[in-house]
Every structure is written in structure tokens, then in C-alpha cells.
Design a protein around this motif. Structure first.
Motif, PDB file in Angstrom:
ATOM      1  N   ASP B 139       2.772   1.765  55.044  1.00 57.19           N
ATOM      2  CA  ASP B 139       3.712   2.021  55.773  1.00 57.19           C
ATOM      3  C   ASP B 139       3.555   3.204  56.277  1.00 57.19           C
ATOM      4  OD1 ASP B 139       7.128   1.582  55.492  1.00 57.19           O
ATOM      5  OD2 ASP B 139       6.147   3.796  55.037  1.00 57.19           O
ATOM      6  N   ARG B 191      -1.580   1.323  63.577  1.00 56.14           N
ATOM      7  CA  ARG B 191      -2.705  -0.200  63.344  1.00 56.14           C
ATOM      8  C   ARG B 191      -3.764  -1.021  62.994  1.00 56.14           C
ATOM      9  NH1 ARG B 191       0.914  -4.749  64.143  1.00 56.14           N
ATOM     10  NH2 ARG B 191       0.344  -6.585  65.404  1.00 56.14           N
ATOM     11  N   GLU B 224       7.690  -3.792  58.406  1.00 51.07           N
ATOM     12  CA  GLU B 224       6.378  -3.849  59.252  1.00 51.07           C
ATOM     13  C   GLU B 224       5.096  -4.755  59.317  1.00 51.07           C
ATOM     14  OE1 GLU B 224       5.102   0.376  58.813  1.00 51.07           O
ATOM     15  OE2 GLU B 224       7.334   0.790  59.301  1.00 51.07           O
TER      16      GLU B 224
END
Lengths: 228, 504
Positions: B139, B191, B224
Motif C-alpha cells: 500500500d 508502482r 490501489e
């Protein structure tokens, strides 16, 4: 008292009363709180209605039933008291149906809804109705009005700096409104806010709603006397 | 040393002072809690009948917790039928042992984690790392605080206390190159980095928002997509859940899915909501080959049957009480000293511990304004629970000695109006030394804290109780009877006698 006298009501002030006991109750000292509570229960045993100029004290009485769970006689009395206990504006509007006192108060006013009165006791619309009917009063909403002012009784002493941060923010918002007067229903919160205003040399006047209405009614009377 | 122990250093006051002196923190917390709080109010209003939904949510939670043994049994049975290994852990230590044994059996080198407060509670990351297993938070907020070696300071926004410049610094260090403080660039970096981690990980660790008893499924809410990766890519999945996460059915989830995202962030629904009922089946495209659920007690069952605290187990961990709390707003989450912060943390952290003597003083860090209760989607009376905590500490003899003496004095004065009046009169006499222009500015004795931010009022020259007699005599002659007012009061009294009218 003078306001109520206009409506045929003589307020009694039983001298045996002291404090509702909230400072001890909230700090966890229930035995000590009960000692104070007993003076309140005894003082108003024979009254039909009990009025307090504080939503917080009025709500404190709602804790009595639980506090006296091991003392059935006191508990019964406590239950009765809860049923006849009113915050000032709650009684005026809710019971007497009086929403317009004929007050005249030509000032810019903002309102801080105290947490216990508004959130816990549910007194929300009553003060607004009373203020709406005051002639000449310009109402300005207080940003983040529902946020606690940081009083919290012994909290303001025990956690002084957190409380200080809270009251400073409240007063920042108050100054933003450019109001001349801050009105409220609870002396604890008002004392807290007024203390910070004074510390910062800010001239905003802090008044209880009763004081504002009384001054407003006196203004109207003077106005009438001068006009006559 | 675990993060919780680190965080618990010092007293609540000392930790709060650190926060109060940190303008970055206060600005960051204020900015985000305001956004979340107003988002929640808007979402609740748009949805309509919010209080009815809250009451429905409360009833579901009350019912489930009242029959927790039944629903836990149903859940475990169904999950096992789905091929899940279900474990029960009485303590944090047991949960860790079970988790580590699974990881060791798989010869795991790394674990990816989706956001989970319960794994923070048991300090899973430190335990995994002690065995040389890399634990990676996926996260974004958790990733940031893991880099900073801190604990989350908010239940749903772990890095709420950091602004994007501080975050850019942390991520730049991680990247080995200077990254601009732009949210999209920073998120893009994380990411990309996490993609590799997902592909390498042997174990996926998740928390659990709700566990559905009727099918033995777990449900995850997230924005997410990382929890989906965690629960589909690694070969082994371990889900940690508090024993109170249960709800009976998917129909109940509809209510919870209405309450949770709206209360947490003001969203109608989170971006992803995943229901997971077991490991990969023969014709599934993805999913773990092996799935474990570790159900944790760790003090929760102490609340069962306790009339003052059982409702604590109703909490759905939305964080709305933190966003509404005027104390949290100024001191942030770390000042609370535990895994859970804000009003819920101030109650939950001590309540989960058996020993009253060890309870921290966080219960005092509240003005009891009730904003937490008003914000709570399942109506937990946190403000009353804070008072109960204070009372239990006093009753168990662990109160503050000075305060205790003061309260005895309070009882002595307040139990008699005569003593009360004499005390006030004495006060009037005593204050003559310190009153300036009708106020008391001196920072002395008990007024030190108060007067560091205010000027205290003085006691009136003539008390109301001293004026009352004259006032009554004066008004006695002026009182004009008012038939309408009299009638309304009589009506009210009659109603009370009949039991019909009550103002409550």
C-alpha cells in the motif's frame, strides 16, 4: 430571572445545590461525583421543571441513573430529575413555546454550539430560532462551529497544551467572522473562549444566550420608553 | 525493538508536545482529515437516511458480536470446506509463530503485504525480518512509513502526518535518484518498484475487512489494486484477521459496503472490493495454491460480556472518528502511542490489555466532545468508554495521587452548600492578591496550564446565590401572570403524569 418574570414565572434557587458533579464523573471519580449529585437531586425533588443555563450540566444528570445503579432510592429520584431537567433554550422553546422575546440587539453575532448541549443533549434548533427572532441582529456562521473549543473541564488543566491548541484554533475562526459578539449556551466553553480572546487582546464580546436576550429585551424596552 | 514500544516512549503529554511543536505534521494532518471529514459528510448526505443506515450497521454488528462463537464456528467450517487452512491464535505471539512456521515451511525469502492493521498490531514485519524474510508493504502509504521506519499514524491513511515533500525525500533515497515532489511521479516510481516485488514474493499477506460466515469468504476493500496482486500472484497467501471481523452474510456486506467507504474517505465504493473464498481452483486463472487464515484474539475476547466495552468489537476500522476528533487533529496518531490511534485507539489500546495498572493515560487526552460517536458508522459510544476507562483506573487504585486528593476535596466541598459557599467566599478573599482588571493572568499552581493560553476569570464580587434573595423580592412584585405560558406548563406536567410526554 428577569426574563422569566415577564412570562409569569418565578424561578426558585434552592440554596442546597452545589455542582452537578461532572468534573469528578468525567475524571473517573464516581463516588465523589455522587456526593455532589445528591445535593442536586435533593435540591430539586419538589420542582416541576429544572432549568440550567448549561447543556453540559443538563446532560450530566442523564448519567445519574447509571451512577446510582446500586442505590435504588437515589436512582428513582435521579430518573425523575432527568425527566424534568432542561437546558435554558430547550425549556423556553420546547416547553413554553416562546421563540420571540421581542429583543433588539443591533450587532454582528456568531454562535458556538457547545458539544454536550448540541451533540449529546440534542439542543440544536432552539438557540437558532431564538436568535433569528432578535431584531437588528446580523448572524454570521462560525467556520467549523461544531468543533470542540477545547474546554473539556479538567482536560483543559490536565492536557493544557492540547486544549490550548484547540481553543486557539476556535478563536482564529471566530476572528475570521469579524463578529462583535460570540454567543453560546455553556459557561465552561464561553469562559474558555473568552479567556483566550483576552489573552490575545481581542475585543470580541462573549455572551451567554440569556445575557444577549436580556440585553436585547432591555434595549427594546428603552426604545419603547424613549419613543413614548 | 518493536515500533509500538518505540512509539510508547514517554507520556501522552510528552508525545503530544512533540506533535504540537511540529507544524508540518499539524498542517498535513489538518489538511487530510478535513478533506476526509467533509467527504464523509457529503457522501452520507447524498446517500440519504444516514442515521437509519448507521442503526442498521450497528444492529448487524451487535448481533454478530453477541453470537460471535457461533459465527466464528460457521466461518471456520465453511472456509475449511473451501480448502483454506484456518488457525486460531490467542495472542500476538501465537499468531506470529503460526505465520512464521508457514513461511519457514515454504522456505520463503520475501513476503508482499497489503494494508493490514492487525499485522501492525502483532508487529509481523519485524518478526519476518528476524528470520531473514523480506517483508514489503505494497500500500503506498504503508510503503512510505516502512521506508521511514515508523508506525502508521492513521487507521486508513498511514502516512497522513507526512507532506509530499517529505515523501519525495524518502522515495528519492529509496530510488537512489532525486524524484520531484509530484504525486504522479512518486506513485509511478513505487508502482514500478513493487511490480518486481510482487513477482518475486513467495508469500502474500493480507488483512481482512470483513469475513463472511455463510460462505467462509474474506472481503478486502482497497483503492490501489495492490491487495489483488498480493492475493493472486504469490503461491501462498496468509490472511490475518481479528476475531471480530465476522459478519453473517453477503446481504450484511451490502450494509457494511455502504457504511465503510463513505465513512472512511467519502467514496461510494472503494476502487476494488475483492471477495476471496479459498485457494486457486483447477479452472481459475490465478490465485494462491495454498491459503491460510489466522484468526487473532489478543485481548478481544476480554471485551465479550463486558457491558461497557463489548461494543468496541463492533468497530469496522473506517477511521471516521480520527477525522472528526479535534484532539487527533492537533496531535496526530503517534502521540497515542499504540497501533490504533484517535478516539478508537485511545479506548482499544488499553481495553485489549488485561492489566489496568499498565493502562496509559491516553484516556485523558480527550475533551469528551462526542464528535467520535457522531461520526461512527456503527454508533460506538467512545466518549462514554473513555470515562469508563478513567473510572476503572481510579477504582483499581491506579489514579493520580494529586488528582485523587483533589477529588476528595471536591466531594467534601460539593456535598454541602454551606461548605461550598464558604469556599467561594474564601476564594474571593484569596484572589485579591492575583486579580488584575477582573481577570487572573498569573501562571501559578493549577492555573499554570490554563493561563498559558488564556486569562482566567475571577470569582464575582457578589455571587448569584448571595443576590438571589433580593432579586426574588424585587421581581415578586413585577411578575405578570401569563395564561398561555401557564397552560403550556400544565399541559407538559399532565403529559408527564400520563407518561406520554417526555423530552427524551
Amino acid at each position: 430571572m428577569r426574563l422569566f418574570a415577564n412570562y409569569g414565572i418565578v424561578l426558585e434557587f434552592p440554596n442546597v445545590q452545589t455542582c452537578c458533579g461532572q468534573p469528578a464523573y468525567n475524571s473517573g471519580y464516581w463516588e465523589e461525583a455522587k456526593a455532589a449529585a445528591k445535593t442536586i437531586i435533593s435540591a430539586f425533588a419538589d420542582s416541576d421543571f429544572v432549568i440550567t443555563p448549561s447543556g453540559s450540566c443538563a446532560h450530566m444528570v442523564h448519567h445519574y441513573v447509571e451512577m446510582f445503579k446500586d442505590e435504588p432510592q437515589w436512582q428513582e429520584q435521579a430518573r425523575k430529575l432527568q425527566g424534568k431537567m432542561f437546558e435554558f433554550s430547550q425549556f423556553l422553546v420546547g416547553v413554553l413555546g416562546i421563540k420571540d422575546l421581542g429583543a433588539h440587539f443591533p450587532h454582528k453575532v456568531t454562535y458556538h454550539p457547545s458539544c454536550h448541549g448540541s451533540r449529546l443533549l440534542g439542543v440544536k434548533s432552539e438557540p437558532m430560532e431564538l436568535l433569528r427572532n432578535v431584531r437588528g441582529l446580523e448572524f454570521v456562521p462560525l467556520p467549523f462551529a461544531e468543533d470542540c473549543c477545547g474546554f473539556g473541564g479538567t482536560f483543559a488543566i490536565k492536557m493544557a497544551d492540547i486544549s490550548g491548541a484547540m481553543v486557539s484554533e476556535k478563536v482564529d475562526h471566530l476572528i475570521e467572522t469579524e463578529a462583535e459578539v460570540l454567543v453560546g449556551l455553556d459557561m465552561g466553553c464561553l469562559m474558555n473562549i473568552a479567556g483566550n480572546l483576552r489573552y490575545r487582546n481581542q475585543p470580541v464580546r462573549v455572551m451567554h444566550l440569556v445575557e444577549l436576550l436580556y440585553e436585547g429585551v432591555s434595549n427594546s424596552n428603552e426604545h419603547a420608553a424613549n419613543g413614548a | 525493538m518493536s515500533t509500538q514500544q518505540t512509539a510508547l516512549k514517554g507520556t501522552v503529554k510528552e508525545r503530544a508536545q512533540l506533535a504540537l511543536n511540529n507544524d508540518f505534521l499539524r498542517q498535513a494532518v489538518r489538511f487530510t482529515t478535513e478533506r476526509l471529514r467533509s467527504g464523509k459528510l457529503k457522501a452520507a448526505e447524498e446517500h440519504g437516511n444516514w442515521d437509519e443506515w448507521r442503526e442498521r450497521g450497528r444492529q448487524i454488528r451487535l448481533h454478530t458480536i453477541a453470537h460471535l462463537d457461533y459465527y466464528l464456528g460457521e466461518f471456520a467450517t465453511n472456509a475449511r470446506e473451501n480448502g483454506v487452512h484456518v488457525h486460531f491464535a490467542a495472542t500476538a505471539q501465537e499468531a506470529i509463530q503460526i505465520g512464521l512456521a508457514i513461511a519457514q515451511a515454504k522456505e520463503a525469502k520475501s513476503a508482499v503485504k497489503s494494508k493490514s492493521m492487525v499485522t501492525e498490531e502483532i508487529h509481523l514485519n519485524q518478526a519476518l525480518q528476524s528470520l531473514g524474510i523480506e517483508a514489503i508493504e505494497t500500500d503506498l502509504g504503508e510503503y512510505i512509513i516502512q521506508l521511514a521506519n515508523e508506525a502508521p499514524s492513521h487507521i486508513i491513511i498511514p502516512a497522513i502526518h507526512k507532506n509530499r515533500y517529505q515523501i519525495a525525500e524518502l522515495l528519492s533515497e529509496d530510488a537512489g535518484e532525486q524524484l520531484p515532489p509530484e504525486t504522479s511521479v512518486l506513485a509511478g516510481y513505487v508502482r514500478k518498484k513493487l511490480r518486481e516485488k510482487f513477482l518475486q514474493a513467495d508469500i502474500g499477506v493480507t488483512g481482512c475487512n470483513f469475513a463472511i460466515a455463510e460462505t467462509g469468504s474474506i472481503v478486502l476493500f482497497e483503492n490501489e489494486g495492490n491487495a489483488r496482486m498480493v492475493s493472486t500472484v504469490p503461491k501462498t497467501q496468509i490472511t490475518f484477521m481479528g476475531m471480530e471481523r465476522i459478519i453473517p452474510s453477503w446481504a450484511d456486506l451490502e450494509v457494511m459496503a455502504t457504511l465503510l467507504p463513505r465513512s472512511a474517505t467519502g467514496q461510494k465504493l472503494t476502487v476494488y472490493m475483492s471477495g476471496i473464498s479459498g485457494p486457486k481452483r483447477a479452472d481459475d486463472g490465478d490465485g494462491p495454491e495454498e491459503m491460510h487464515i489466522i484468526i487473532l484474539d489478543n485481548g478481544r475476547s476480554l471485551q465479550l460480556g463486558d457491558p461497557e466495552f463489548q461494543e468496541l468489537l463492533n468497530c469496522i476500522r473506517c477511521g471516521a472518528c480520527l477525522n472528526a476528533c479535534p484532539v487527533y487533529r492537533h496531535i496526530g496518531g503517534h502521540a497515542y502511542g499504540g497501533t490504533y490511534s484517535g478516539p478508537i485507539g485511545a479506548v482499544l489500546t488499553p481495553a485489549l490489555k488485561k492489566n489496568v495498572a499498565e493502562w496509559d493515560d491516553i484516556a485523558n487526552a480527550s475533551s469528551l466532545c462526542g464528535a467520535c460517536y457522531e461520526a461512527c458508522p456503527v454508533k460506538i459510544p467512545l466518549h462514554d468508554m473513555l470515562v469508563s476507562l478513567r473510572r476503572r483506573k481510579v477504582e483499581a487504585g491506579h489514579g493520580n495521587a494529586l488528582e485523587s486528593a483533589g477529588m476528595k476535596g471536591f466531594a467534601g466541598v460539593m456535598s454541602s452548600s454551606k461548605v461550598y459557599h464558604s469556599t467561594l467566599k474564601l476564594g474571593k478573599l484569596g484572589q485579591k492578591l492575583v486579580v488584575r482588571d477582573g481577570g487572573i493572568p498569573a501562571k501559578i499552581g493549577p492555573l499554570k496550564g490554563w493561563n498559558s493560553h488564556r486569562i482566567a476569570p475571577s470569582i464575582a464580587k457578589k455571587l448569584f446565590r448571595e443576590r438571589y434573595g433580593e432579586l426574588k423580592a424585587e421581581l415578586g412584585q413585577q411578575v405578570k401572570a401569563n395564561a398561555e405560558v401557564e397552560q403550556r406548563m400544565q399541559q407538559w406536567l399532565k403529559g408527564r403524569q400520563d407518561g406520554g410526554i417526555s423530552h427524551e
